[in-house]
Design a protein around this motif. Structure first.
Motif, mmCIF file in Angstrom:
data_model
loop_
_atom_site.group_PDB
_atom_site.id
_atom_site.type_symbol
_atom_site.label_atom_id
_atom_site.label_comp_id
_atom_site.label_asym_id
_atom_site.label_seq_id
_atom_site.Cartn_x
_atom_site.Cartn_y
_atom_site.Cartn_z
ATOM 1 N N GLU A 120 2.768 -6.841 -17.145
ATOM 2 C CA GLU A 120 2.253 -8.173 -17.441
ATOM 3 C C GLU A 120 3.054 -8.845 -18.543
ATOM 4 N N GLU A 121 3.412 -8.073 -19.564
ATOM 5 C CA GLU A 121 4.188 -8.636 -20.674
ATOM 6 C C GLU A 121 5.550 -9.129 -20.204
ATOM 7 N N MET A 134 12.109 -10.075 -11.042
ATOM 8 C CA MET A 134 11.706 -9.357 -9.836
ATOM 9 C C MET A 134 11.760 -7.866 -10.076
ATOM 10 N N GLU A 135 10.806 -7.145 -9.512
ATOM 11 C CA GLU A 135 10.922 -5.696 -9.422
ATOM 12 C C GLU A 135 11.800 -5.378 -8.212
ATOM 13 N N ALA A 136 12.665 -4.386 -8.365
ATOM 14 C CA ALA A 136 13.620 -4.063 -7.303
ATOM 15 C C ALA A 136 12.986 -3.187 -6.226
ATOM 16 N N MET A 137 11.949 -3.719 -5.598
ATOM 17 C CA MET A 137 11.302 -3.038 -4.482
ATOM 18 C C MET A 137 11.999 -3.497 -3.202
ATOM 19 N N TRP A 138 13.139 -2.873 -2.927
ATOM 20 C CA TRP A 138 14.039 -3.339 -1.864
ATOM 21 C C TRP A 138 13.414 -3.297 -0.484
ATOM 22 N N THR A 139 12.393 -2.460 -0.303
ATOM 23 C CA THR A 139 11.726 -2.345 0.990
ATOM 24 C C THR A 139 11.227 -3.695 1.490
ATOM 25 N N ARG A 140 10.775 -4.559 0.576
ATOM 26 C CA ARG A 140 10.204 -5.855 0.966
ATOM 27 C C ARG A 140 11.200 -6.739 1.720
ATOM 28 N N SER A 201 0.164 -2.206 -0.334
ATOM 29 C CA SER A 201 -0.209 -3.495 -0.913
ATOM 30 C C SER A 201 0.422 -4.654 -0.156
ATOM 31 N N SER A 202 1.643 -4.464 0.320
ATOM 32 C CA SER A 202 2.333 -5.534 1.041
ATOM 33 C C SER A 202 1.669 -5.842 2.374
ATOM 34 N N VAL A 203 0.927 -4.889 2.911
ATOM 35 C CA VAL A 203 0.302 -5.042 4.223
ATOM 36 C C VAL A 203 -1.152 -5.485 4.124
ATOM 37 N N ILE A 204 -1.922 -4.842 3.239
ATOM 38 C CA ILE A 204 -3.380 -5.095 3.215
ATOM 39 C C ILE A 204 -3.833 -5.758 1.923
ATOM 40 N N GLY A 205 -2.891 -6.254 1.137
ATOM 41 C CA GLY A 205 -3.260 -7.028 -0.031
ATOM 42 C C GLY A 205 -3.553 -6.178 -1.246
ATOM 43 N N PRO A 206 -4.035 -6.806 -2.321
ATOM 44 C CA PRO A 206 -4.269 -6.095 -3.584
ATOM 45 C C PRO A 206 -5.123 -4.857 -3.381
ATOM 46 N N LEU A 207 -4.661 -3.741 -3.935
ATOM 47 C CA LEU A 207 -5.350 -2.467 -3.757
ATOM 48 C C LEU A 207 -6.279 -2.176 -4.926
ATOM 49 N N ALA A 208 -7.409 -1.563 -4.603
ATOM 50 C CA ALA A 208 -8.313 -1.032 -5.613
ATOM 51 C C ALA A 208 -8.378 0.472 -5.412
ATOM 52 N N LEU A 209 -8.070 1.227 -6.448
ATOM 53 C CA LEU A 209 -8.060 2.683 -6.354
ATOM 54 C C LEU A 209 -9.484 3.212 -6.235
ATOM 55 N N THR A 210 -9.721 4.008 -5.195
ATOM 56 C CA THR A 210 -11.024 4.642 -5.000
ATOM 57 C C THR A 210 -11.044 6.036 -5.604
ATOM 58 N N SER A 211 -10.002 6.812 -5.309
ATOM 59 C CA SER A 211 -9.920 8.169 -5.859
ATOM 60 C C SER A 211 -8.483 8.646 -5.829
ATOM 61 N N ALA A 212 -8.200 9.637 -6.677
ATOM 62 C CA ALA A 212 -6.867 10.243 -6.708
ATOM 63 C C ALA A 212 -7.008 11.700 -7.108
ATOM 64 N N VAL A 213 -6.346 12.563 -6.354
ATOM 65 C CA VAL A 213 -6.315 13.981 -6.688
ATOM 66 C C VAL A 213 -4.858 14.428 -6.652
ATOM 67 N N ALA A 322 1.576 -11.067 -9.547
ATOM 68 C CA ALA A 322 0.223 -10.503 -9.603
ATOM 69 C C ALA A 322 0.147 -9.196 -8.823
ATOM 70 N N GLU A 323 0.878 -9.121 -7.728
ATOM 71 C CA GLU A 323 0.864 -7.896 -6.926
ATOM 72 C C GLU A 323 1.617 -6.771 -7.625
ATOM 73 N N VAL A 324 2.730 -7.116 -8.276
ATOM 74 C CA VAL A 324 3.482 -6.109 -9.041
ATOM 75 C C VAL A 324 2.569 -5.464 -10.081
ATOM 76 N N VAL A 325 1.819 -6.295 -10.792
ATOM 77 C CA VAL A 325 0.917 -5.792 -11.833
ATOM 78 C C VAL A 325 -0.188 -4.942 -11.233
ATOM 79 N N GLN A 326 -0.760 -5.384 -10.121
ATOM 80 C CA GLN A 326 -1.867 -4.645 -9.517
ATOM 81 C C GLN A 326 -1.408 -3.277 -9.016
ATOM 82 N N VAL A 327 -0.205 -3.193 -8.458
ATOM 83 C CA VAL A 327 0.323 -1.894 -8.045
ATOM 84 C C VAL A 327 0.445 -0.974 -9.256
ATOM 85 N N MET A 328 0.909 -1.519 -10.386
ATOM 86 C CA MET A 328 1.003 -0.707 -11.596
ATOM 87 C C MET A 328 -0.388 -0.267 -12.069
#
Length: 341
Positions: A120-121, A134-140, A201-213, A322-328
């Motif tokens: 964000e900063e 830009m973040e270098a997310m070349w896949t996009r 995130s690029s396909v289904i929009g902003p992600l909200a983390l449900t769980s991580a193991v 906004a998407e870059v930040v949300q992925v982080m």
């Protein structure tokens, strides 16, 4: 007969300005500079890095005229239009902010920073300074990603339900390597996991983390599996690892069909689209055969970057701030969960 897939919508390399790039770091930058010099109108004109001897060899290999003694010298050079930050993750914030303060456009290797707060900063500073960051997310910017966007937009897959993606490999068995070093931003999520998370995130929009193991070694996350939700009740199952050679594929599943990105999905590979259920043979395939070397596909994002500069954009329309930040944020949450055990 297979149904026709849309043609990828790409930016012609001769339609964008030939920017002068200053490079910080000589790791992945070796592949990036090789790609832009071979396949785009973009040119690296200056480089700086910690190891002076290695930097001089890098410059000679790539025909870069200026080897500069410091980041400050590079970002303040009047001969540089855009700064490419390709150092380890913990250095991204400081170096990106230095480039922005000098009025330069900035492409920052993934992940853009060590946390959502740092991201964000950086991005806020870029907007305030009026420069493209830009973040270098070349896949996009790959052809297969363009095809996928069109397939989804055209409703070929129906209502989207699930994204499944992974990226993992067996890291060097050397605990001094940066991948195992907490102080260098080590761990699977920051280095490899950012790819499947950003893809979902690029396909289904902003992600909200449900769980991580996951698992930990040497104070970093050595593997992680995430469940996240996107818009319209969609879900994502995402896996990353430093201790297992994963398939490195991605799938998008909908009510009317599915799309599979071939391995490795993050680089030029291909896409298979199937209409119907698991037993359907109504399938179309497109393969990317433009390059013999995988990372030559890095040139697509450089051409896109130059086009956005020409248009006066401050962020990528394919990868908004906004998407870059949300992925982080998702990575922050997943790292915390895995490291906490």
């Amino acid at each position: 007969m297979p149904f026709p897939l849309p043609e990828p919508e790409l930016i012609p390399i001769d339609s964008v300005p030939a920017l002068r790039w200053g490079v910080i770091g000589t790791g992945i930058a070796d592949r990036f500079v090789g790609a832009i010099h071979a396949h785009t109108a973009q040119r690296a004109v200056a480089v700086t890095a910690r190891d002076a001897e290695k930097t001089a060899r890098f410059a000679q290999q790539h025909g870069i005229a200026a080897v500069l003694p410091s980041v400050e010298a590079l970002v303040s050079s009047p001969d540089v239009d855009v700064v490419y930050v390709s150092t380890p993750h913990p250095l991204h914030r400081e170096q990106a902010l230095a480039a922005i303060a000098a009025g330069k456009h900035v492409l920052v290797e993934k992940p853009i920073a060590m946390s959502a707060e740092e991201a964000e900063e950086i991005l806020a500073a870029g907007r305030e300074a009026g420069v493209l960051v830009m973040e270098a997310m070349w896949t996009r910017y790959l052809p297969q990603s363009s095809i996928l966007r069109q397939v989804v937009a055209d409703g070929v897959l129906g209502d989207l339900r699930t994204v499944i993606a992974d990226f993992g490999f067996v890291a060097p068995d050397d605990r001094s390597h940066r991948l195992w070093a907490p102080e260098l931003g080590g761990g699977a999520l920051l280095d490899a996991g950012v790819y499947p998370i950003s893809f979902a995130s690029s396909v289904i929009g902003p992600l909200a983390l449900t769980s991580a193991v996951g698992t930990t070694e040497n104070g970093v996350d050595s593997s992680a599996t995430l469940l996240a939700t996107g818009r319209d009740d969609t879900a994502a199952l995402l896996t990353t690892s430093l201790v297992a050679a994963l398939p490195v594929q991605a799938q998008v599943v909908g009510s009317a069909g599915r799309a599979r990105l071939l391995s490795p999905f993050f680089g030029p590979s291909g896409i298979v689209v199937t209409r119907g259920g698991f037993d359907s043979d109504d399938t179309a395939e497109w393969r990317d055969e433009a390059f013999d070397v995988l990372h030559d596909g890095l040139g697509y994002q450089a051409t896109a970057f130059a086009s956005y500069v020409a248009e006066g954009r401050l962020e990528s329309p394919l990868h908004p701030h906004a998407e870059v930040v949300q992925v982080m944020r998702v990575i922050d949450g997943a790292r915390a969960a895995v490291l906490a055990g």
